[in-house]
Scaffold this active site. Structure first.
Site, PDB file in Angstrom:
ATOM      1  N   TYR A  64      -2.448  -0.588  10.397  1.00 31.46           N
ATOM      2  CA  TYR A  64      -2.397  -0.877   8.964  1.00 31.46           C
ATOM      3  C   TYR A  64      -1.042  -0.484   8.377  1.00 31.46           C
ATOM      4  CZ  TYR A  64      -3.998  -1.029   4.078  1.00 31.46           C
ATOM      5  OH  TYR A  64      -4.144  -1.313   2.741  1.00 31.46           O
ATOM      6  N   SER A  73       0.848  -1.189   0.000  1.00 27.87           N
ATOM      7  CA  SER A  73       0.000   0.000   0.000  1.00 27.87           C
ATOM      8  C   SER A  73       0.881   1.236   0.000  1.00 27.87           C
ATOM      9  CB  SER A  73      -0.891   0.012   1.254  1.00 27.87           C
ATOM     10  OG  SER A  73      -1.519   1.269   1.424  1.00 27.87           O
TER      11      SER A  73
END
Length: 268
Positions: A154, A141
């Site tokens: 995350y 990501s």
């Protein structure tokens, strides 16, 4: 076709980026073992691929559970005899203020996004070595490059995925296993739909994010899939340890795009 005769495992294949990768890999000639925790999402993807002449099979798998990953790998080897490509795409999104994040929250994110990536790689590397090589593509990501508030768990997991990618790339380069990462930015998937649904003003939210993406739009899962297909293919034969950012320029932007005009500043 770039992936003819290759056998690929794609995790998190039931929606979004995983679905797009499964569909593209099949069109590129791969036999895809599409894995997901949710049969009601994963099976229809495979059914559609097969209906269009592709080769794919669905297997339910929770990648945070080692026995289930082992069963996925065993099935693939017993059915097709090899594993040429692993795409570690399955993951969970998470956004919560740090002081509200519990140890259970942290463990859930790490178990899927990081531990699951480790388990899948750990169990496919031995057969890849035995057959003479392979390619692993880890979906990370842009959170592996920069952060936003409320994303500590995350971000930690996705930074871990990129570090893990580079470590494996170095360790296995001489043994013909290439390992790379893809870091998507804002992509039109269910996660993005959830962001819009949670916003008080959907249009203002959309305008804000577009203003922070130099290309001025949200990306598509198909655009991410194209990069994954390149990395999985022999076209990327000299590429390993890389993190391909697919974000429309978002992480290259120093600060938010200005809403005002300014004269040129040329200095002396």
């Amino acid at each position: 076709m770039r992936l003819t005769n290759k056998v690929a495992i794609v995790t998190g294949s039931g929606a979004g980026i995983g679905r797009a990768i499964t569909e593209l890999f099949a069109r590129e000639g791969a036999t895809v073992v599409a894995a997901s925790r949710f049969a009601d999402e994963g099976q229809p993807v495979v059914d559609a691929v097969v209906a269009q002449g592709g080769r794919a099979v669905f297997r339910r798998c929770d990648i945070s559970v080692e026995a289930e990953v082992q069963a996925l790998v065993d099935f693939t080897l017993q059915t097709y005899g090899r594993i040429d490509v692993l795409v570690n795409n399955a993951g969970v999104n998470f956004s919560k203020a740090f002081e509200q994040t519990t140890a259970a929250d942290w463990d859930r994110v790490m178990n899927v996004d990081l531990r699951g990536t480790f388990l899948c790689a750990r169990l496919v590397v031995p057969p890849m070595l035995a057959q003479g090589g392979g390619s692993i593509v880890n979906i990370a990501s842009v959170h592996s490059i920069a952060s936003v508030a409320t994303a500590s768990a995350y971000d930690a997991a996705k930074w871990g995925v990129v570090g893990f990618t580079k470590a494996l790339a170095v360790e296995f380069a001489a043994r013909h296993i290439r390992v790379n990462a893809v870091s998507p930015g804002l992509i039109a998937t269910k996660i993005w739909d959830d962001v819009l649904a949670a916003a008080e003003n959907e249009q203002a939210t959309l305008d804000y994010w577009k203003s922070n993406i130099p290309m001025g739009r949200v990306g598509t899962a198909a655009e991410v899939a194209q990069v994954a297909a390149f990395l999985a293919s022999d076209d990327a034969s000299y590429v390993t340890g890389s993190n391909y950012v697919v974000d429309g320029g978002m992480t290259s932007l120093l600060i938010s795009l200005p809403s005002y005009s300014s004269r040129p500043l040329e200095g002396k």
